[in-house]
Design a protein around this motif. Structure first.
Motif, mmCIF file in Angstrom:
data_model
loop_
_atom_site.group_PDB
_atom_site.id
_atom_site.type_symbol
_atom_site.label_atom_id
_atom_site.label_comp_id
_atom_site.label_asym_id
_atom_site.label_seq_id
_atom_site.Cartn_x
_atom_site.Cartn_y
_atom_site.Cartn_z
ATOM 1 N N LEU A 271 0.861 -1.179 0.000
ATOM 2 C CA LEU A 271 0.000 0.000 0.000
ATOM 3 C C LEU A 271 0.900 1.232 0.000
ATOM 4 O O LEU A 271 1.776 1.365 0.860
ATOM 5 C CB LEU A 271 -0.897 0.010 1.235
ATOM 6 N N VAL A 272 0.701 2.112 -0.967
ATOM 7 C CA VAL A 272 1.522 3.316 -1.083
ATOM 8 C C VAL A 272 0.617 4.539 -1.002
ATOM 9 O O VAL A 272 -0.378 4.635 -1.712
ATOM 10 C CB VAL A 272 2.308 3.331 -2.416
ATOM 11 N N ARG A 273 1.005 5.456 -0.105
ATOM 12 C CA ARG A 273 0.227 6.689 0.087
ATOM 13 C C ARG A 273 1.151 7.899 0.048
ATOM 14 O O ARG A 273 2.344 7.789 0.334
ATOM 15 C CB ARG A 273 -0.498 6.658 1.436
ATOM 16 N N SER A 274 0.573 9.027 -0.287
ATOM 17 C CA SER A 274 1.332 10.274 -0.264
ATOM 18 C C SER A 274 1.496 10.745 1.185
ATOM 19 O O SER A 274 0.556 10.670 1.979
ATOM 20 C CB SER A 274 0.597 11.348 -1.071
ATOM 21 N N VAL A 275 2.691 11.220 1.519
ATOM 22 C CA VAL A 275 2.919 11.733 2.877
ATOM 23 C C VAL A 275 2.394 13.158 3.019
ATOM 24 O O VAL A 275 2.298 13.683 4.133
ATOM 25 C CB VAL A 275 4.418 11.685 3.241
#
Length: 321
Positions: A271-275
């Motif tokens: 799972l990749v999310r913007s910081v």
């Protein structure tokens, strides 16, 4: 001194280029033909370019006009994308969830999760975009999606990555293939067979080829592609033997044989999310459902299908001449 351009002039120019006449352009823009002609004249003065001449009583675009139109068209395509985004944000309901996923996960992992999520949240509008990991990274950085689900890696200081699920690559074979008699397969087993494999941009292939080199083994690649879905379709048609992640293999249950690959090649769902942006409640709710999802077991489910297929279509016995 050149004058500044305005939107009405560009709009009129685009309409004339696409319709061929000032009369039709006026109909498209809901205005008058003299108004279109006046805007074209203003555009000519503002740009200092001769954009049209008259040939056999009709407007004929110049080379400069065609080059200018290409720039205008790309600009309007950008505006259309903005209008689409606005439409999505305005769509009725309490929220919008924008998911980016690799095609194999979208086909092999997400359907059950999507079904449960939509049952629990029938008012939510979902946009599911499927691309390769590199393009998903770009979409995430531009804020066009809420999060990314991928089996690849995204290395970027502007994102955070979390491993959600762990499994391993599998070998896919045509039904009735001699190797299907084995419960698990090694890389040595595959050496004697024509392979349908992913290209070197995929983590599975990077790991597999590293192990082949370490064991001084070779591969006989018949087809190389960037799509696991394509590999499964080709294997099911009898083209060769492939190695893919189990999620895509699960979508072809009953059409091919799936076997464990030893030594194991790990496959992680990340799972990749913007910081830069806090996750929405909808995104958190979806991810919670996903983490409770039971991993597909293509090996056992396909083994049962293999047995059923063998019962229905027993192999023919060669006759002695």
């Amino acid at each position: 001194m050149a004058r500044s351009l305005n939107f009405q002039q560009i709009q009129a120019f685009k309409a004339v280029m696409e319709t061929g006449t000032t009369t039709r352009a006026a109909q498209v823009l809901n205005t008058t033909q003299p108004s279109i002609s006046r805007r074209l004249s203003e555009l000519r003065l503002a740009t200092g370019l001769e954009l049209f001449d008259i040939y056999n009583g009709r407007l004929r675009p110049t080379r400069e006009s065609r080059q200018l139109y290409e720039s205008v068209r790309r600009h309007f395509e950008g505006l259309e994308k903005i209008e689409t985004a606005v439409h999505v944000l305005r769509k009725s309901g309490t929220g919008v969830l924008r998911i980016g996923s690799t095609p194999t996960l979208a086909a092999g992992l997400l359907p059950d999760v999507m079904a449960e999520f939509t049952r629990q949240n029938p008012e939510v509008y979902i946009s599911l975009q499927t691309f390769g990991t590199a393009q998903l990274r770009d979409y995430l950085s531009q804020g066009l999606i809420d999060f990314v689900l991928t089996t690849g890696h995204i290395e970027n200081a502007e994102v955070s990555s979390t491993r959600l699920l762990s499994t391993q690559a599998v070998c896919v074979l045509p039904l009735g293939h001699p190797l299907a008699r084995q419960r698990s397969l090694s890389l040595e087993h595959l050496q004697a067979h024509r392979l349908v494999l992913l290209d070197d941009n995929d983590d599975i292939m990077v790991a597999m080829r590293a192990r082949l080199r370490a064991g001084k083994q070779h591969e006989d690649t018949l087809v190389e592609t960037n799509s696991s879905l394509t590999i499964c379709a080709l294997v099911a048609a009898g083209v060769g033997v492939g190695v893919v992640n189990p999620f895509v293999a699960n979508t072809f249950a009953g059409q091919l044989a799936v076997r464990e690959l030893r030594p194991a090649i790990p496959v992680d769902v990340t799972l990749v999310r913007s910081v830069a942006l806090a996750p929405s409640m909808l995104a958190n709710r979806f991810v919670e459902l996903l983490t409770r999802q039971t991993l597909p077991d293509p090996i056992n489910s396909n083994r049962a299908s293999d047995q059923q297929s063998s019962t229905m279509h027993p192999p023919s016995t060669p006759t002695t001449p």
